[in-house]
Design an enzyme around this catalytic site. Structure first.
Site, PDB file in Angstrom:
ATOM      1  N   ASP A   1       0.849  -1.191   0.000  1.00  0.00           N
ATOM      2  CA  ASP A   1       0.000   0.000   0.000  1.00  0.00           C
ATOM      3  C   ASP A   1       0.882   1.237   0.000  1.00  0.00           C
ATOM      4  OD1 ASP A   1      -2.410  -1.424   0.085  1.00  0.00           O
ATOM      5  OD2 ASP A   1      -2.332  -1.595   2.268  1.00  0.00           O
TER       6      ASP A   1
ATOM      7  N   ASP B   1      -7.323  -1.318  -4.158  1.00  0.00           N
ATOM      8  CA  ASP B   1      -8.371  -1.076  -3.158  1.00  0.00           C
ATOM      9  C   ASP B   1      -9.377  -0.051  -3.673  1.00  0.00           C
ATOM     10  OD1 ASP B   1      -7.092  -2.811  -1.386  1.00  0.00           O
ATOM     11  OD2 ASP B   1      -5.927  -1.200  -0.470  1.00  0.00           O
TER      12      ASP B   1
END
Length: 223
Positions: free
Chosen positions: A156, A175
């Site tokens: 991330d 995401d």
């Protein structure tokens, strides 16, 4: 030469359906779905590789702020699901992801849900997100020397916070695609009724009348 059905009532004949009208869904739905899925997954993987190469592994550099105190870039490894949920179950989520991707393809193209352009777009986004995160969960990015718990973790890099006390878990483009697709599915369920069986909705708005459909109270033209 087009054939026509004779109407016993003497009204204008009804044209026979063409091949395109009889199709379960337009052929361009394949391009829309797989194009979104592949492009979305590729963009996610490229962005993670580029950001981690630029900013390094988690904890090696401070946050790179784009909007000071609110939005920036910070590398992290998520060993859970979306936004850090279910930590330590990476391989379980990988198996679920494979099943979900297969179910989406079956729903769209075997059960003809691809009649809906909106639904095809939404599921293309979701599948792109699945591809991006599944690559990481299967450990293809992991290298010897990195922490073992990262082997099924997801990279991330997007940081967003409302304040120092309220910080959203780091996320990535995959995401974002998953959430975008999920929101579109909610909108679909509330505002877009499913098209009639065997009819593709294209870009039609809900309740829009087809051009050749007579309005209530009008009579067909006499022959």
């Amino acid at each position: 030469m087009n054939s026509a059905k004779v109407n016993p009532s003497g009204h204008a004949p009804t044209p026979a359906p063409t091949a395109s009208q009889g199709a379960a869904f337009p052929a361009n739905r394949y391009a829309l779905f797989f194009g979104l899925a592949i492009a979305g997954g590729a963009l996610d993987l490229w962005s993670k590789e580029a950001i981690f190469r630029w900013r390094g592994l988690p904890g090696t550099q401070d946050v790179y702020w784009i909007i000071e105190g609110y939005f920036g870039i910070e590398t992290a490894v998520n060993i859970g699901a979306v936004f850090g949920l279910g930590a330590g179950q990476g391989l379980v989520f990988a198996a679920i992801s494979v099943f979900a991707a297969a179910a989406i393809i079956a729903w769209l193209f075997f059960f003809k849900a691809a009649r809906s352009c909106w639904l095809t777009f939404a599921l293309g986004c979701i599948t792109g997100g699945i591809i991006g995160n599944l690559y990481d969960r299967l450990g293809f990015w992991w290298k010897p020397g990195l922490p073992d718990q990262w082997q099924s973790g997801v990279r991330d890099w997007i940081l967003w916070q409302a304040s120092d006390q309220w910080k959203w878990p780091n996320f990535n483009i995959a995401d974002s695609l998953l959430v975008t697709g999920a929101i579109m599915l909610l909108v679909q369920s509330f505002f877009f009724p499913p098209p009639p069986h065997g009819e593709a909705d294209g870009n039609e708005l809900p309740g829009r009348r087809a051009p050749d459909e007579p309005t209530e109270g009008t009579k067909p033209a006499a022959s």
